[in-house]
Design a protein around this motif. Structure first.
Motif, PDB file in Angstrom:
ATOM      1  N   HIS A 202       0.963  -1.217  -0.079  1.00  0.00           N
ATOM      2  CA  HIS A 202      -0.067   0.057   0.193  1.00  0.00           C
ATOM      3  C   HIS A 202       0.881   1.376   0.122  1.00  0.00           C
ATOM      4  O   HIS A 202       0.511   2.162  -0.772  1.00  0.00           O
ATOM      5  N   GLN A 203       1.965   1.331   0.667  1.00  0.00           N
ATOM      6  CA  GLN A 203       2.742   2.369   0.983  1.00  0.00           C
ATOM      7  C   GLN A 203       3.367   2.516  -0.665  1.00  0.00           C
ATOM      8  O   GLN A 203       3.608   3.939  -1.092  1.00  0.00           O
ATOM      9  N   ASN A 206       1.345   4.203  -3.258  1.00  0.00           N
ATOM     10  CA  ASN A 206       1.139   5.403  -2.897  1.00  0.00           C
ATOM     11  C   ASN A 206       2.376   6.341  -3.173  1.00  0.00           C
ATOM     12  O   ASN A 206       2.226   7.614  -2.586  1.00  0.00           O
ATOM     13  N   ASP A 208       4.902   6.295  -1.171  1.00  0.00           N
ATOM     14  CA  ASP A 208       5.715   6.488  -0.235  1.00  0.00           C
ATOM     15  C   ASP A 208       6.663   5.563   0.012  1.00  0.00           C
ATOM     16  O   ASP A 208       6.930   4.419  -0.651  1.00  0.00           O
TER      17      ASP A 208
END
Length: 213
Positions: A202-203, A206, A208
């Motif tokens: 998920h990071q 996105n 990150d």
């Protein structure tokens, strides 16, 4: 080592510390609650003289006092130690007829030593002070050499597992179907790693920065 009271206490306030087991402090409390459940008012603690045993040495007396159970002896056990003198002393000074022998040892061979010594002592002294005794082993006694391979396995009462049982729910229905019979805690570790991987994905999705150790 993941059940170590000191390890869990040090990391208790760390954001990223995630323990999949109960601590050995909880094991102490459960052992002594079990003593009262089976009618034992007196216990002996035999712990391994190493880092694993330290949590039990530190916390067992505290919970014995809290539970109102008499702690008759605390023994730092090393392989080959003779327990007969300790057992004789406790028996000679007791007015109880049921003793709980709590063993918290870091290696299966130590459990075999301790429980077989205790069984031999009480067999020879069956007409003595104690009408019965109950051996109660900590989580590290979940070992094939005890469960399947020891000729005197009836000497053991394996009472605690610090992680979820592999016999129900996710471990049995899903993980067990894919990987055959799981060991204690194995499915929970798989679950934790999966959640970590999903979080990292998920990071990254996105944009990150993601660091996984």
């Amino acid at each position: 080592s993941c059940t170590s009271a000191e390890l869990q206490r040090i990391n208790a306030r760390e954001t990223y510390a995630w323990f999949l087991t109960e601590s050995d402090i909880t094991q102490c409390e459960i052992m002594l609650a079990a003593a009262k459940t089976v009618g034992c008012k007196e216990v002996i603690l035999v712990y391994s003289d190493d880092n694993y045993g330290k949590s039990f040495f530190d916390w067992f007396p505290y919970y014995a006092h809290e539970q109102g159970v008499k702690l008759s002896a605390v023994v730092a056990y090393q392989k080959g130690m003779d327990l007969n003198a300790t057992l004789k002393q406790v028996a000679s000074q007791s007015s109880e007829t049921h003793l709980l022998l709590c063993a918290a040892l870091s290696d299966a061979s130590l459990y075999i030593d301790v429980c077989n010594q205790a069984a031999s002592f009480f067999e020879l002294n069956a007409e003595g002070m104690y009408a019965m005794y109950t051996p109660f082993c900590a989580d590290t006694s979940f070992d094939d050499s005890i469960i399947n391979g020891n000729e005197r396995s009836q000497n053991f009462r394996i009472g605690i597992t610090p992680s979820c049982s592999p016999s129900y729910g996710f471990p049995q229905v899903l993980y067990g179907t894919r990987f055959s019979k799981p060991s204690v805690g194995e499915a929970q570790m798989y679950d934790a790693l999966t959640i970590i991987a999903l979080g990292a994905a998920h990071q990254m999705a996105n944009g990150d920065r993601c660091i996984v150790n």
